[in-house]
Write an enzyme that holds these catalytic residues in place. Sequence first.
Site, PDB file in Angstrom:
ATOM      1  CB  ILE A 155      -0.976  -0.007   1.199  1.00  0.00           C
ATOM      2  CG1 ILE A 155      -1.768  -1.330   1.230  1.00  0.00           C
ATOM      3  CG2 ILE A 155      -1.916   1.191   1.134  1.00  0.00           C
ATOM      4  CD1 ILE A 155      -2.691  -1.498   2.416  1.00  0.00           C
TER       5      ILE A 155
ATOM      6  CG  PHE B 129       1.814   3.122   4.340  1.00  0.00           C
ATOM      7  CD1 PHE B 129       0.543   2.801   3.914  1.00  0.00           C
ATOM      8  CD2 PHE B 129       2.324   4.365   4.022  1.00  0.00           C
ATOM      9  CE1 PHE B 129      -0.214   3.704   3.176  1.00  0.00           C
ATOM     10  CE2 PHE B 129       1.587   5.283   3.286  1.00  0.00           C
ATOM     11  CZ  PHE B 129       0.312   4.941   2.860  1.00  0.00           C
TER      12      PHE B 129
ATOM     13  CE1 TYR C 119      -2.325  -4.909  11.220  1.00  0.00           C
ATOM     14  CE2 TYR C 119      -4.500  -5.701  10.600  1.00  0.00           C
ATOM     15  CZ  TYR C 119      -3.448  -4.821  10.423  1.00  0.00           C
ATOM     16  OH  TYR C 119      -3.528  -3.869   9.446  1.00  0.00           O
TER      17      TYR C 119
ATOM     18  CE  LYS D 121      -1.608  -1.270  11.554  1.00  0.00           C
ATOM     19  NZ  LYS D 121      -0.838  -0.337  10.735  1.00  0.00           N
TER      20      LYS D 121
ATOM     21  NE  ARG E 247      -6.927 -15.693   7.846  1.00  0.00           N
ATOM     22  CZ  ARG E 247      -6.666 -14.806   6.897  1.00  0.00           C
ATOM     23  NH1 ARG E 247      -5.648 -15.009   6.086  1.00  0.00           N
ATOM     24  NH2 ARG E 247      -7.410 -13.743   6.726  1.00  0.00           N
TER      25      ARG E 247
HETATM   26  N1  UDP Z   1      -8.768 -16.592   2.699  1.00  0.00           N
HETATM   27  C1  UDP Z   1      -9.006 -17.903   2.300  1.00  0.00           C
HETATM   28  N2  UDP Z   1      -7.941 -18.631   1.834  1.00  0.00           N
HETATM   29  C2  UDP Z   1      -6.676 -18.122   1.736  1.00  0.00           C
HETATM   30  C3  UDP Z   1      -6.460 -16.785   2.135  1.00  0.00           C
HETATM   31  C4  UDP Z   1      -7.523 -16.050   2.614  1.00  0.00           C
HETATM   32  O1  UDP Z   1     -10.123 -18.411   2.365  1.00  0.00           O
HETATM   33  O2  UDP Z   1      -5.758 -18.855   1.324  1.00  0.00           O
HETATM   34  C5  UDP Z   1      -9.907 -15.791   3.207  1.00  0.00           C
HETATM   35  C6  UDP Z   1      -9.688 -15.257   4.612  1.00  0.00           C
HETATM   36  O3  UDP Z   1     -10.138 -16.202   5.566  1.00  0.00           O
HETATM   37  C7  UDP Z   1     -10.542 -13.988   4.587  1.00  0.00           C
HETATM   38  C8  UDP Z   1     -10.464 -13.530   3.130  1.00  0.00           C
HETATM   39  O4  UDP Z   1     -10.025 -14.657   2.382  1.00  0.00           O
HETATM   40  O5  UDP Z   1     -11.894 -14.299   4.875  1.00  0.00           O
HETATM   41  C9  UDP Z   1      -9.487 -12.393   2.923  1.00  0.00           C
HETATM   42  O6  UDP Z   1      -8.265 -12.755   3.549  1.00  0.00           O
HETATM   43  P1  UDP Z   1      -6.929 -11.928   3.355  1.00  0.00           P
HETATM   44  O7  UDP Z   1      -5.853 -12.637   4.107  1.00  0.00           O
HETATM   45  O8  UDP Z   1      -6.723 -11.654   1.907  1.00  0.00           O
HETATM   46  O9  UDP Z   1      -7.237 -10.508   4.014  1.00  0.00           O
HETATM   47  P2  UDP Z   1      -7.731 -10.118   5.520  1.00  0.00           P
HETATM   48  O10 UDP Z   1      -9.225 -10.163   5.483  1.00  0.00           O
HETATM   49  O11 UDP Z   1      -7.126 -11.081   6.477  1.00  0.00           O
HETATM   50  O12 UDP Z   1      -7.210  -8.744   5.691  1.00  0.00           O
END
Ligand code: UDP
Length: 325
Positions: free
Chosen positions: A12, A73, A141, A145, A278
């Site tokens: 970014i 950033f 995280y 912030k 996750r």
């Molecule tokens: N996600 C997923 N598989 C992956 C990576 C991400 O299903 O291999 C999902 C993750 O659980 C979230 C969304 O995609 O719901 C966006 O995740 P990312 O890590 O891109 O961004 P975040 O939301 O964590 O900032």
Amino acid sequence: MKILVTGGAGYIGSVTVELLVETGAQVVVLDDLSLGHRAAVHPSAELAVGDLADRAAVDEVLARTRPDAVMHFAARSQVGESMREPFRYVGDNVRNGLNLIESMVEHGVRRFILSSTAALFGEPSKIPIDEQERIVPGSPYGESKHMLERILAWTEVVHGMRFAALRYFNAAGASEARGEHHDPETHLIPLVLQVALGQRERITVFGDDYPTRDGTCIRDYIHIIDLAQAHILALQALDQGSRTYNLGNGQGFSVMEVIEAARAVTGHPIAHVLGERRPGDPAALVADSSKIRAELGWSPRFPELRSIVDSAWRWHRAHPQGYAE
Ligand code: UDP
């Protein structure tokens, strides 16, 4: 105007530097290159390689370059990793941010733009999420912030620091020259595009039992150029007062919808498998950005998911190894 951009070699940050340079600003990038890439730094920007944990190094850069404002950033920014390494996340993000803020106060630099996050909202009471929403970080995280937002609020009270906290939803897409390259990559769109490039066999969908329309997590994907533009508007408005904005398109897409969009854009079948949830992931995060639209006239140029994915695809195809080439 001279702007110091920490993390200006990151995703970014580097695109924001590109826009700043285009508007005629003088830019100094401070980055330790631990996560960022030297090649991502715009050639018209000065690159100072240094670690924000090193207070003397921060002092040296501020004393030498005397910026009018700082855009901060540089940070650890992965929700999942922060659930495994909470102390490192809160420790590094808060300590490094505090070093920077303290040093700015000492050097008389009183304009600050903070990269904040939708991860402040772990349990949103309603979607879309506006700035009145209760802050309940969903991860260390997000907590880090939130702490920086609070530190800035007190720095304003005590030292007159003006700040804008921009709470990004999901940054995505690319400019012509700069895109997303993390090592290892953990973000959904670049991972999906790696499957389309044949660099990865499949994408794992993290959970399909969320209370959403198809059971997968919903996020608000915002084009990196629109995000960068918001920083420039926020900086211009800072002398009229500090401000906090939620920044997204106001429309949410599920993980499966993102994969579908990528299939349409790339023409590749993009195999997917179902995996575990996750930890730290809220079910849905969608921004209500009416405040920044009304106050700063911000309006996304690329609100469509297709065009966001398409810009990312063009960059990844042109740079299959990212900045590693
Ligand atoms: N996600 C997923 N598989 C992956 C990576 C991400 O299903 O291999 C999902 C993750 O659980 C979230 C969304 O995609 O719901 C966006 O995740 P990312 O890590 O891109 O961004 P975040 O939301 O964590 O900032």
